[in-house]
Design a protein around this motif. Sequence first.
Motif: not given
Lengths: 231, 248
Positions: A195-214
Amino acid sequence: MAKTDILDKKPGDAGIRKQIVLPFRKSLQISLQSLRVRFFRNCVTVMTLVLAVAFLAFVLISSDLATGILNSNMPGCRMMLSKAGFDLPEGATSVGSSAKDRWIVILSLLVCTVGIVNAQLMSVTERFREIGTMKCLGALDSFVLRLFLLEAAMQGLAGAILGGLLGGLGALLAGLLRFGLAAAMHMPLAQVLASLGLAALVGMALSLIGVFYPALVAARMQPVEAMRAEE
Amino acid sequence: MASSHTIVRVSGVTKTFRMGRHEVQALRGVDLEIKAGEYISIMGPSGSGKSTLFNMIGGLDKPTEGKVFIDEVDIAQLDAYELAWLRNRKIGYIFQTFNLIQVMTALENVTLPMTFGGMSQDDAVEKGIELLKLVGLEGRHNHKPQELSGGQQQRVAVARSLANSPAIILADEPTGNLDLSTGAEIIELLRVLSAERGVTIITATHDYKMLNVSDRVIWIVDGRIDRIENRADLDIQVGEIKREEARA
Ligand SMILES: Nc1ncnc2c1ncn2[C@@H]1O[C@H](COP(=O)(O)OP(=O)(O)O)[C@@H](O)[C@H]1O
Ligand SMILES: [Mg+2]
């Protein structure tokens, strides 16, 4: 003056490709530098991530702990759980989070995504001139993209670690308060870690998705467009 | 310059900017040849298309029509890698607004193009220090751009433009944001580079101080070349230029 051998090499020559480089160590150094310079704002961005990850971790691990209690077959464990507010259908072997909890998690993640996308969009747009300048100096589109992704990954990592710790500890504390020591004794460690891993992964993905397009849009601009865009 | 091959050739270049329904023709057909080692000033009133031409020659923007050749290679034919290589190795850019990277020190700004060009960190630092010394900024390596005056920032930019020993230096109003004496120092720096290193220098400017050091002056009016003057002609016409200056 000797004749300059400008572009003597024919198009498609592999030699040229090797001549434009940005070593990984240098990219890391530049990214860290950019993060340090905008320290305060980065803290705010990371806080958004921390909150999202902490909340997700809290909800996931709380239900892991409850499942642990349920599977312990302690006398009275079912009553304890339903008193604590968990929905327990007859014969259930694991405790899921309630539909309400799930909605709250999804909504909070959505709010965080919007916040992160907004923060990263700003961090890219305010650096158009810097991007244009780098391209004038010979940076490839991929260098620009890499620098931003590295920054976002580091923010994501910080947010994931802090958020995971915060959410995990919070869930453990809440479990101890609700169920006493039984919560710790019957903790399904593998599941909690997952669960910890999943939560951390989601956080990481949010950050990357946010920056990727711009960052992608900025990296593909003609240098002059990028340098003008800010004015 | 002895060999004097054509290093820049601009052929029938036009540039149209579309802004909603409006069309602005910034360049209306420019033909130009520049020989290696020349010091060229592109002069003209503001809005005449100097920066637009500068961007076309530097491969920073694409012409609407026409072609730009650098050493007889059509730069429209270059792929992304080759274009990056051209910007990195063969052309050094200097801008009116300096365009240093704010989060980096003077030395890091100067060494960045060398890093892109594949030079090792040690060599880059050594050359960077040497270049900063050349532009008179010894002991300022670790200053960030905000800690430097405009003139000093432009010196860093000049040092950066020299990072990979380019054949061409393009300078768009390099003195535009500087006071008179600082501007004169930058012009002197460019003149020395042109004389001692044989670098081709192309400046867009409306600074008349630039006239004294230029081999040729290209006058642009309203997106077209109005006239081209050699230094010899210039000496005769100094009076006329002074008069134009007074009018402007
Ligand atoms: N990106 C752009 N979009 C629209 N119009 C532009 C753009 N860049 C330049 N122009 C127009 O093209 C003309 C020439 O501009 P410019 O080349 O910057 O002139 P100069 O550098 O001589 O002052 C001006 O009328 C300017 O308004
Ligand atoms: Mg201009």
